[in-house]
Write an enzyme that holds these catalytic residues in place. Structure first.
Site, PDB file in Angstrom:
ATOM      1  N   GLU A 243      34.859  51.575  48.014  1.00 34.33           N
ATOM      2  CA  GLU A 243      34.638  50.172  48.380  1.00 34.33           C
ATOM      3  C   GLU A 243      33.938  49.959  49.719  1.00 34.33           C
ATOM      4  OE1 GLU A 243      38.090  47.705  47.816  1.00 34.33           O
ATOM      5  OE2 GLU A 243      38.188  48.172  45.676  1.00 34.33           O
ATOM      6  N   GLU A 348      39.879  51.104  39.420  1.00 35.40           N
ATOM      7  CA  GLU A 348      40.923  50.209  39.930  1.00 35.40           C
ATOM      8  C   GLU A 348      40.897  48.924  39.118  1.00 35.40           C
ATOM      9  OE1 GLU A 348      41.194  49.336  44.086  1.00 35.40           O
ATOM     10  OE2 GLU A 348      40.782  51.396  44.723  1.00 35.40           O
TER      11      GLU A 348
END
Ligand SMILES: *[C@@H]1O[C@H](CO)[C@@H](O)[C@H](O)[C@H]1NC(C)=O
Ligand SMILES: *[C@@H]1O[C@H](CO)[C@@H](O)[C@H](O)[C@H]1NC(C)=O
Length: 431
Positions: A243, A348
């Site tokens: 991320e 995720e």
């Protein structure tokens, strides 16, 4: 579960070899590639079904996993009780591992985190995962696990994590699980003010050459650690950074142009120096185009055994502007996350919904079990149909909210103990 394990002595011999490296169900097919098997020789990724698209059969070859969130990169929001009461990281401004270590000091801090590592996830957790049909773990790591690259005079992190990582991976490998390791906390922090980087930095300091160099050192160290330790034999994928910034500005452009190829090359050159053959390379994983940092492949000169990571939280997605049960199911039932990047894993996702509605009667977990059960089914069906599978965020939490905890969701009857039952659940009928 033991009854499912078929013992064969010849397969046990395979276990003696070390250093696995492939995406299950793809490379199991290559002649000479190693099998992903547990200590009893049972393959969770049964390659006999590959090519037949029998995705909902046992051992379908699809990734079904959980993240070990808040283990090696502590996120206080996931486990605030332990953070405050056991670890004594209480008080304002203690938002990350770095902050907590600053408060506790190296000696007490190391012992405090050691205790957390030894209790947050144990061998019993892995038995529980296997009993639920899970076959994969993704383990977030901070760069500080490679203690040789930390600036100890100014960077405050716990020491000793690598030994625990080895133990944890041994539990997963013994059970035949596939392991994805991810550099979750990057040198300098890849985003500001977020504990998932390990520090609560005021600005993202990752996007410069000397930090990229530390990150590639970490990846080389990690690849060697995987090779050198039998417990790490089921590690098949290393993600180069979790991320990063979600924009296509100069920082992310520079990262894709500079760091992504360097990270890929660091892992490959380490493998070559260790005499590892291409069949046993690990997959090198990048956040996908959908993440928003730009096309991860644009500057890669080689994408052999590259892989891509999709994080799919409808909670924060403009794709789910219709915040209703039907609206969520309409998106999730047809959610093709492969996009331009292949192979993609949804690394995720959760069952959480937007903050402003999450405790309303329409969305509160206690009165909406049927909806969350259906939505979980819809999500995993799509992630197995369109992508290589999924990894839930996260295995356990102290939130008392099953939308962020796989094991709590199983206990609540939201996630079935038999994942293969989902195919015939009809969750997407009419959507
Ligand atoms: C793979 O699946 C087939 C058919 O279900 C089964 O006969 C075989 O034993 C399985 N192999 C392994 C290694 O689990
Ligand atoms: C999913 O999207 C990709 C990229 O747009 C496409 O190539 C693929 O065919 C899609 N998959 C399915 C099953 O529609």
């Amino acid at each position: 579960m033991m009854a499912r394990f078929s013992f064969t002595v010849s397969v046990l011999a395979v276990l003696a070899s070390v250093g696995h490296a492939w995406l299950p169900s793809v490379d199991d097919h290559h002649a000479g590639a190693r099998k992903l098997v547990d200590r009893n020789g049972f393959s969770l990724f049964n390659d006999t079904t590959f090519g037949h698209e029998k995705r909902w059969l046992p051992a379908s070859g699809k990734i079904r996993g959980v993240n070990l969130g808040s283990l090696f990169v502590y996120e206080p929001w996931i486990a605030s009780n332990t953070w405050t009461n056991t670890m004594q990281c209480t008080g304002s401004g203690y938002n990350s591992e770095f902050d907590c270590m600053t408060k506790l000091g190296a000696g007490t801090g190391d012992a405090t985190f050691q205790k957390h590592w030894n209790t947050w996830v144990t061998a019993a957790d892995f038995d529980e995962m296997i009993s639920y049909g899970l076959n994969t773990v993704r383990i977030p790591l901070g760069y500080w696990m490679d203690e040789g690259i930390v600036y100890w005079d100014s960077e405050h992190f716990p020491r000793g994590g690598a030994d625990v990582l080895r133990t944890v991976c041994g539990w997963a490998s013994d059970r035949g699980m596939y392991i994805i390791l991810d550099m979750h906390g990057a040198p300098g922090a890849q985003v500001a003010q977020n504990s998932f980087t390990g520090q609560f930095a005021s600005s993202p300091g990752f996007y410069q050459d000397y930090q990229f160099n530390r990150a590639t050192s970490f990846l080389s160290w990690l690849r060697r650690f995987v090779h050198d330790n039998n417990e790490m034999r089921n590690v098949g994928m290393i993600e180069v950074v979790n991320e990063p910034l979600q924009n296509q500005g100069s920082q992310t452009q520079y990262m894709r142009q500079t760091y992504y190829p360097a990270a890929y090359n660091a892992i490959r050159s380490t493998e070559q120096s260790l005499g590892i053959t291409p069949n046993n390379y690990v997959h090198v994983q990048f956040m996908n185009t959908y993440w928003g940092s730009g096309n991860p492949q644009q500057y890669l000169s080689n994408n052999y055994f590259a892989a891509y990571d999709d994080h799919r939280y409808l909670k924060w997605s403009p794709d789910a502007s219709d915040v209703s049960h039907a609206g969520y199911l309409r998106v999730s039932c047809h959610d093709n996350r492969s996009g331009p990047d292949s192979p993609t894993i949804v690394g995720e996702f959760s069952l959480s919904v937007p903050d402003n509605v999450q405790w309303n009667s329409d969305w509160a977990p206690s009165n909406n079990v049927a909806f969350y059960k259906q939505w979980f089914a819809a999500q995993v069906m799509s992630y197995e149909t369109y992508a290589m599978g999924w990894v839930f965020w996260t295995w356990k939490s102290e939130l008392g909210d099953y939308r962020w905890s796989y094991r709590d969701a199983v206990a609540a009857g939201v996630i079935p103990r038999d994942l293969n039952s989902i195919a015939s659940s009809g969750a997407c009928n009419g959507y």
